[in-house]
Design an enzyme around this catalytic site. Structure first.
Site, PDB file in Angstrom:
ATOM      1  NE  ARG A 180      41.723 -17.911  30.492  1.00  0.00           N
ATOM      2  CZ  ARG A 180      40.967 -16.913  30.920  1.00  0.00           C
ATOM      3  NH1 ARG A 180      41.518 -15.764  31.236  1.00  0.00           N
ATOM      4  NH2 ARG A 180      39.664 -17.053  31.020  1.00  0.00           N
ATOM      5  N   GLY A 181      48.348 -18.437  32.408  1.00  0.00           N
ATOM      6  CA  GLY A 181      49.754 -18.404  31.995  1.00  0.00           C
ATOM      7  C   GLY A 181      50.482 -19.682  32.347  1.00  0.00           C
TER       8      GLY A 181
END
Length: 363
Positions: A295-296
């Site tokens: 996600r980052g």
């Protein structure tokens, strides 16, 4: 209902409550940037704003909503369905469109839906009238807050005090863009594409790391310490409270300019390019910070493109990444629920090392 809905655009405009203008908000640049980027690309995944009480969190979010341009919706549909994009249509509207039916349209301000702390799951997701469904054979659905929030902003103040299960429901809908309600074998779904904004005071506790990670960005705000700046904030607020209409007129040109900038940025976003080498370096930063999942990486890529679009450019620069990477990663470093969230120095240190630039003097 349809004739009434069709008549709405011709009715005289009802005077709306004056909202403090976004362009007049002093300071809190981190929060303002995170909100603007999410408006440009809602797929960034929302913002978690943590900070002291009385720092203008709610005021800023209301101001942003008021700034946004009107959207075109299907007038007699409770889900703010888009008239031409199937991904933003309810099933009923999609069926009507596929049959070639002429849909009644209207312009509507982007909605900001406040989710109260005591809200039940039924209030949030909506309910199905089982009796009506069984006796009349129709799917009787009472829309909830997620239906009203479609194509708008869903704001949860003190999200850290909300039941974890409800936070999960909100994050699931925000990620998928759909809300599904199932009761006694009957299933109804509708579009729920919104920008999720949560705010809270860190003194009252943080969200669990698993939930926090699902917010696209994390903005920290602090009480302004500089006396001259505090005086300016108080004066601006007093000027608005004394004569809202005059105050709004003074900021109208700036407001319209920023609104046009956001529209231009949304249109430009698909054309923005992020160099492959930079994408590799972003992923290297995430790897060295031991960020779980991807996600980052995804959010940092999206945010970097959004900030380039905001400034009218089609190429992402190293400075774009520097300005968004802390917002995108700081809340993903926490493994222990008792650990506090990094202020940003750890992220900036690894960023500087990977990208080969000097650490900013501000930290």
């Amino acid at each position: 209902m349809s004739p009434i809905a069709q008549a709405i655009p011709t009715q005289p405009a009802i005077a709306r409550r004056a909202v403090f203008p976004f362009t007049a908000i002093v300071g809190q640049e981190e929060m303002k940037l995170a909100l603007l980027l999410n408006v440009i690309d809602p797929k960034i995944g929302g913002v978690m704003i943590m900070g002291d009480r009385g720092t203008g969190k709610s005021t800023t979010i209301r101001a942003l909503t008021d700034l946004l341009p009107e959207i075109e919706v299907v007038a007699d549909d409770p889900f703010n369905s888009h008239p031409s994009d199937p991904e933003l249509m309810s099933d009923v509207v999609r069926d009507r469109a596929s049959r070639g039916e002429t849909l009644p349209l209207m312009q509507r301000k982007v909605q900001m839906i406040d989710l109260p702390l005591g809200a039940t799951e039924d209030r949030v997701c909506g309910t199905i009238d089982i009796e009506k469904a069984l006796s009349e054979g129709v799917k009787a659905f009472e829309p909830g807050l997620l239906a009203k929030a479609n194509r708008g902003i869903l704001y949860v103040d003190e999200v850290n005090l909300l039941d974890d299960h409800l936070v999960d429901v909100l994050l699931d809908s925000a990620a998928s863009g759909w809300n599904t309600v199932e009761r006694e074998g009957i299933s109804i779904r509708h579009p729920a594409r919104f920008v999720l904004v949560g705010s809270g005071n860190p003194e009252e506790g943080e969200l669990r790391p698993q939930l926090l990670d699902r917010f696209g960005m994390h903005a920290e705000i602090r009480t302004v310490k500089e006396p001259a700046l505090r005086v300016k904030i108080v004066e601006e607020r007093s000027g608005f409270d004394q004569n809202p209409q005059t105050y709004l007129e003074q900021h109208e040109t700036e407001q319209q300019a920023l609104q046009q900038t956001l529209i231009d940025a949304q249109n430009l976003l698909p054309s923005v390019n992020l160099d492959y080498e930079m994408r590799v370096q972003i992923s290297q930063v995430c790897s060295e910070l031991d960020v779980d999942g991807l996600r980052g990486d995804i959010v940092t890529n999206r945010a970097a493109k959004a900030i380039a679009a905001l400034e009218g450019r089609t190429e992402v620069t190293l400075d774009d990444i520097r300005r968004v990477i802390t917002l995108c990663l700081r809340h993903r470093l926490r493994k222990d629920p008792l650990e506090s969230i990094d202020s940003g120095s750890k992220v900036q240190k690894v960023f500087s090392s990977v990208f080969g630039v000097e650490m900013p003097t501000e930290g």
